[in-house]
Design an enzyme around this catalytic site. Structure first.
Site, PDB file in Angstrom:
ATOM      1  N   GLU A   1       0.856  -1.198   0.000  1.00  0.00           N
ATOM      2  CA  GLU A   1       0.000   0.000   0.000  1.00  0.00           C
ATOM      3  C   GLU A   1       0.885   1.238   0.000  1.00  0.00           C
ATOM      4  O   GLU A   1       1.804   1.349   0.814  1.00  0.00           O
ATOM      5  CB  GLU A   1      -0.875  -0.035   1.256  1.00  0.00           C
ATOM      6  CG  GLU A   1      -1.740   1.194   1.404  1.00  0.00           C
ATOM      7  CD  GLU A   1      -2.705   1.068   2.566  1.00  0.00           C
ATOM      8  OE1 GLU A   1      -3.407   0.043   2.683  1.00  0.00           O
ATOM      9  OE2 GLU A   1      -2.760   2.004   3.378  1.00  0.00           O
TER      10      GLU A   1
ATOM     11  N   HIS B   1      -8.091   3.320  -3.164  1.00  0.00           N
ATOM     12  CA  HIS B   1      -9.029   3.372  -2.048  1.00  0.00           C
ATOM     13  C   HIS B   1     -10.081   4.435  -2.390  1.00  0.00           C
ATOM     14  O   HIS B   1      -9.776   5.435  -3.039  1.00  0.00           O
ATOM     15  CB  HIS B   1      -8.303   3.740  -0.751  1.00  0.00           C
ATOM     16  CG  HIS B   1      -7.327   2.688  -0.322  1.00  0.00           C
ATOM     17  ND1 HIS B   1      -6.703   2.703   0.901  1.00  0.00           N
ATOM     18  CD2 HIS B   1      -6.868   1.581  -0.965  1.00  0.00           C
ATOM     19  CE1 HIS B   1      -5.893   1.636   0.998  1.00  0.00           C
ATOM     20  NE2 HIS B   1      -5.980   0.960  -0.123  1.00  0.00           N
TER      21      HIS B   1
ATOM     22  N   THR C   1      -3.744   4.807  -1.316  1.00  0.00           N
ATOM     23  CA  THR C   1      -4.689   5.371  -0.342  1.00  0.00           C
ATOM     24  C   THR C   1      -5.350   6.638  -0.881  1.00  0.00           C
ATOM     25  O   THR C   1      -4.871   7.257  -1.829  1.00  0.00           O
ATOM     26  CB  THR C   1      -3.994   5.701   1.002  1.00  0.00           C
ATOM     27  OG1 THR C   1      -2.966   6.661   0.757  1.00  0.00           O
ATOM     28  CG2 THR C   1      -3.398   4.455   1.633  1.00  0.00           C
TER      29      THR C   1
ATOM     30  N   LYS D   1       7.950   4.021   2.246  1.00  0.00           N
ATOM     31  CA  LYS D   1       9.349   3.683   2.597  1.00  0.00           C
ATOM     32  C   LYS D   1       9.619   2.267   2.087  1.00  0.00           C
ATOM     33  O   LYS D   1       8.808   1.371   2.289  1.00  0.00           O
ATOM     34  CB  LYS D   1       9.553   3.714   4.122  1.00  0.00           C
ATOM     35  CG  LYS D   1       9.127   5.015   4.773  1.00  0.00           C
ATOM     36  CD  LYS D   1      10.235   6.041   4.665  1.00  0.00           C
ATOM     37  CE  LYS D   1       9.978   7.355   5.365  1.00  0.00           C
ATOM     38  NZ  LYS D   1       8.660   7.899   5.397  1.00  0.00           N
TER      39      LYS D   1
ATOM     40  N   ALA E   1     -19.139   2.656   5.583  1.00  0.00           N
ATOM     41  CA  ALA E   1     -18.574   1.952   4.418  1.00  0.00           C
ATOM     42  C   ALA E   1     -19.560   0.948   3.818  1.00  0.00           C
ATOM     43  O   ALA E   1     -19.535   0.709   2.611  1.00  0.00           O
ATOM     44  CB  ALA E   1     -17.272   1.265   4.817  1.00  0.00           C
TER      45      ALA E   1
ATOM     46  N   TYR F   1     -10.740  -4.337  11.794  1.00  0.00           N
ATOM     47  CA  TYR F   1      -9.903  -3.942  12.935  1.00  0.00           C
ATOM     48  C   TYR F   1      -9.823  -5.070  13.957  1.00  0.00           C
ATOM     49  O   TYR F   1     -10.716  -5.210  14.805  1.00  0.00           O
ATOM     50  CB  TYR F   1     -10.498  -2.662  13.565  1.00  0.00           C
ATOM     51  CG  TYR F   1     -10.667  -1.618  12.494  1.00  0.00           C
ATOM     52  CD1 TYR F   1      -9.644  -0.732  12.202  1.00  0.00           C
ATOM     53  CD2 TYR F   1     -11.813  -1.604  11.692  1.00  0.00           C
ATOM     54  CE1 TYR F   1      -9.758   0.159  11.147  1.00  0.00           C
ATOM     55  CE2 TYR F   1     -11.938  -0.710  10.629  1.00  0.00           C
ATOM     56  CZ  TYR F   1     -10.907   0.162  10.371  1.00  0.00           C
ATOM     57  OH  TYR F   1     -11.002   1.027   9.317  1.00  0.00           O
TER      58      TYR F   1
ATOM     59  N   ARG G   1     -14.811   4.187   4.906  1.00  0.00           N
ATOM     60  CA  ARG G   1     -15.517   5.397   5.326  1.00  0.00           C
ATOM     61  C   ARG G   1     -14.587   6.598   5.308  1.00  0.00           C
ATOM     62  O   ARG G   1     -14.971   7.699   4.935  1.00  0.00           O
ATOM     63  CB  ARG G   1     -16.079   5.207   6.747  1.00  0.00           C
ATOM     64  CG  ARG G   1     -16.971   6.335   7.176  1.00  0.00           C
ATOM     65  CD  ARG G   1     -17.201   6.327   8.656  1.00  0.00           C
ATOM     66  NE  ARG G   1     -15.986   6.671   9.394  1.00  0.00           N
ATOM     67  CZ  ARG G   1     -15.906   6.731  10.706  1.00  0.00           C
ATOM     68  NH1 ARG G   1     -16.963   6.439  11.435  1.00  0.00           N
ATOM     69  NH2 ARG G   1     -14.775   7.064  11.309  1.00  0.00           N
TER      70      ARG G   1
HETATM   71  P1  FAD Z   1     -16.905   1.630   8.696  1.00  0.00           P
HETATM   72  O1  FAD Z   1     -16.914   0.216   8.273  1.00  0.00           O
HETATM   73  O2  FAD Z   1     -17.982   2.526   8.186  1.00  0.00           O
HETATM   74  O3  FAD Z   1     -16.892   1.642  10.302  1.00  0.00           O
HETATM   75  C1  FAD Z   1     -16.679   2.832  11.039  1.00  0.00           C
HETATM   76  C2  FAD Z   1     -17.267   2.690  12.433  1.00  0.00           C
HETATM   77  O4  FAD Z   1     -18.690   2.672  12.357  1.00  0.00           O
HETATM   78  C3  FAD Z   1     -16.900   1.390  13.145  1.00  0.00           C
HETATM   79  O5  FAD Z   1     -16.794   1.676  14.510  1.00  0.00           O
HETATM   80  C4  FAD Z   1     -18.070   0.462  12.860  1.00  0.00           C
HETATM   81  O6  FAD Z   1     -18.235  -0.520  13.878  1.00  0.00           O
HETATM   82  C5  FAD Z   1     -19.237   1.445  12.810  1.00  0.00           C
HETATM   83  N1  FAD Z   1     -20.239   1.085  11.798  1.00  0.00           N
HETATM   84  C6  FAD Z   1     -20.017   0.600  10.556  1.00  0.00           C
HETATM   85  N2  FAD Z   1     -21.153   0.459   9.876  1.00  0.00           N
HETATM   86  C7  FAD Z   1     -22.145   0.869  10.691  1.00  0.00           C
HETATM   87  C8  FAD Z   1     -23.555   0.989  10.555  1.00  0.00           C
HETATM   88  N3  FAD Z   1     -24.169   0.661   9.422  1.00  0.00           N
HETATM   89  N4  FAD Z   1     -24.267   1.466  11.604  1.00  0.00           N
HETATM   90  C9  FAD Z   1     -23.649   1.829  12.768  1.00  0.00           C
HETATM   91  N5  FAD Z   1     -22.299   1.720  12.954  1.00  0.00           N
HETATM   92  C10 FAD Z   1     -21.564   1.264  11.930  1.00  0.00           C
HETATM   93  N6  FAD Z   1      -8.596   6.065   5.661  1.00  0.00           N
HETATM   94  C11 FAD Z   1      -8.488   7.015   4.697  1.00  0.00           C
HETATM   95  O7  FAD Z   1      -8.897   8.164   4.934  1.00  0.00           O
HETATM   96  N7  FAD Z   1      -7.924   6.743   3.483  1.00  0.00           N
HETATM   97  C12 FAD Z   1      -7.461   5.497   3.169  1.00  0.00           C
HETATM   98  O8  FAD Z   1      -6.985   5.276   2.063  1.00  0.00           O
HETATM   99  C13 FAD Z   1      -7.553   4.470   4.146  1.00  0.00           C
HETATM  100  N8  FAD Z   1      -7.122   3.217   3.910  1.00  0.00           N
HETATM  101  C14 FAD Z   1      -7.324   2.220   4.839  1.00  0.00           C
HETATM  102  C15 FAD Z   1      -6.962   0.890   4.528  1.00  0.00           C
HETATM  103  C16 FAD Z   1      -7.209  -0.145   5.431  1.00  0.00           C
HETATM  104  C17 FAD Z   1      -6.827  -1.549   5.056  1.00  0.00           C
HETATM  105  C18 FAD Z   1      -7.816   0.135   6.678  1.00  0.00           C
HETATM  106  C19 FAD Z   1      -8.097  -0.969   7.660  1.00  0.00           C
HETATM  107  C20 FAD Z   1      -8.152   1.450   7.009  1.00  0.00           C
HETATM  108  C21 FAD Z   1      -7.924   2.497   6.092  1.00  0.00           C
HETATM  109  N9  FAD Z   1      -8.298   3.817   6.370  1.00  0.00           N
HETATM  110  C22 FAD Z   1      -8.150   4.790   5.403  1.00  0.00           C
HETATM  111  C23 FAD Z   1      -8.805   4.185   7.684  1.00  0.00           C
HETATM  112  C24 FAD Z   1     -10.341   4.152   7.760  1.00  0.00           C
HETATM  113  O9  FAD Z   1     -10.911   5.055   6.846  1.00  0.00           O
HETATM  114  C25 FAD Z   1     -10.730   4.528   9.185  1.00  0.00           C
HETATM  115  O10 FAD Z   1     -10.287   3.567  10.084  1.00  0.00           O
HETATM  116  C26 FAD Z   1     -12.201   4.860   9.428  1.00  0.00           C
HETATM  117  O11 FAD Z   1     -12.318   5.436  10.733  1.00  0.00           O
HETATM  118  C27 FAD Z   1     -13.135   3.663   9.357  1.00  0.00           C
HETATM  119  O12 FAD Z   1     -13.284   3.227   8.072  1.00  0.00           O
HETATM  120  P2  FAD Z   1     -14.144   1.895   7.732  1.00  0.00           P
HETATM  121  O13 FAD Z   1     -14.255   1.817   6.269  1.00  0.00           O
HETATM  122  O14 FAD Z   1     -13.596   0.746   8.455  1.00  0.00           O
HETATM  123  O15 FAD Z   1     -15.545   2.364   8.360  1.00  0.00           O
END
Ligand code: FAD
Length: 319
Positions: A18, A94, A49, A307, A144, A180, A124
């Site tokens: 990534e 992403h 990203t 890096k 998401a 997570y 998200r």
């Molecule tokens: P979600 O799946 O929407 O979850 C967010 C929170 O809401 C969680 O606590 C979940 O339990 C809760 N939730 C989910 N769905 C619902 C629902 N329907 N109703 C109520 N609660 C709900 N961030 C960036 O800005 N850019 C990137 O490129 C990026 N790349 C990443 C790559 C990976 C592999 C990972 C693991 C994370 C990445 N992130 C990135 C970080 C990520 O955007 C954050 O961690 C963000 O806070 C959560 O994203 P998510 O898609 O997991 O969210």
């Protein structure tokens, strides 16, 4: 090729990498040179990203406020196109809910389809700097799982193609999502977080990539819980080598994760010796990677942060 096809057809675990798009000012050649060391390992795909633009308001002499862009990265789609122009490798941009309306997301999907990019990691996104909690963009998605549903149901380029009697593909995009093992920091407990992960898979996600972790047991337990909850898609572990002593304090705070005592003690013993800390972090990550491979994971995802030295060392040792 789609990541789902790569996963289904691979007989051996592979690394995925990534990278973070550069800030404006870096040239295309500089970016491509920076990832050249990775290409030696023939990665099957590279994740790029996505970052929302940030703005600040500055007070003018007349008391009014003007809006200024303070940080702006090259878009993930542009970086993906640049990578494809030089290297024979698939790309996984992403796509984040934050900062985008549904229409803007759809426009991004059209741009990706136009470039022939059929992989997306749907997220998200984090809150803007200065914001405590993520605030959904007006007219955008809140979570998401909604984004995954939106991608699955969007028919933009298909509508155009159908109207001209051309071939269409309702499942053009292969969709990955984040997870997570130590719980997303906003979730009240791991069970609720896994139930929310399942919403993303039920909405059409093909596979999962985890947040980084430093204790493999955390990943194995998480995968068991996901399977019990009925999540049956591949769950790719995400790793990042520690590279500075400061990260011992920063990573737990930024990513809501634990760093095992054994690792923090080793780093403390290294005192202020930067090279030693770098070596300890690299060796720990290589040890995690080897153990994951022994346990039969389908792939290992590396958060490179641009890096290459530590990552290429780990790749040489493990793959
Ligand atoms: P979600 O799946 O929407 O979850 C967010 C929170 O809401 C969680 O606590 C979940 O339990 C809760 N939730 C989910 N769905 C619902 C629902 N329907 N109703 C109520 N609660 C709900 N961030 C960036 O800005 N850019 C990137 O490129 C990026 N790349 C990443 C790559 C990976 C592999 C990972 C693991 C994370 C990445 N992130 C990135 C970080 C990520 O955007 C954050 O961690 C963000 O806070 C959560 O994203 P998510 O898609 O997991 O969210």
């Amino acid at each position: 090729m789609k990541v789902s096809e790569i996963l289904a057809n691979s007989t051996k675990a592979f690394p995925s990498l990534e990278i973070v798009p550069p800030l404006r000012g870096m040239t295309k050649d500089e970016l491509l040179e920076s990832i050249a060391p990775f290409m030696e390992f023939k990665p099957k795909y590279i994740n790029v990203t996505s970052h929302r633009d940030e703005f600040e308001f500055r007070e003018e002499a007349d008391g009014s406020f003007s809006r200024h862009l303070v940080r702006n990265r090259i878009s993930e789609t542009t970086v993906c196109a640049a990578i494809m122009s030089r290297y024979d490798v698939d790309v996984v941009p992403h796509l984040i809910c934050g900062g985008n309306t549904v229409e803007e997301i759809e426009s991004r999907l059209d741009n990706l389809a136009f470039l022939g990019i059929n992989n997306i990691l749907a997220l998200r996104g984090d809150s803007m700097s200065g914001e405590k909690r993520f605030t959904p963009t007006a007219g955008g998605y809140r979570y998401a799982n909604e984004l995954v549903e939106g991608i699955r149901s969007y028919q933009g380029s298909n509508t155009y193609r159908r109207s001209r009697g051309l071939e269409t593909d309702d499942r053009f995009f292969c969709i990955g999502v984040g997870a997570y093992p130590e719980k997303h920091f906003e979730a009240p407990n791991i069970e609720t977080d896994i139930a929310n992960l399942k919403r993303k898979v039920d909405a059409g996600a093909d596979y999962v990539i985890t947040q980084m972790f430093f204790d493999n047991k955390v990943y194995y337990d998480f995968v068991d819980k996901c399977r019990e909850a009925g999540i049956n898609v591949p769950i790719i572990p995400g790793l990042k080598p520690l590279s500075t002593a400061r990260q011992v304090a920063v990573l737990p705070e930024s990513f809501s994760l634990d760093i095992p005592l054994e690792l923090t003690e080793e780093i403390a013993k290294a005192g202020g010796n930067r090279n030693k800390v770098y070596q300890i972090g690299t060796e720990w990550c290589a040890m995690q990677c080897k153990d994951l491979l022994k346990h039969g994971v389908p792939a290992v995802h590396f958060y490179t942060m641009g890096k290459s030295d530590n990552i290429t060392k780990i790749l040489k040792e493990c793959f």
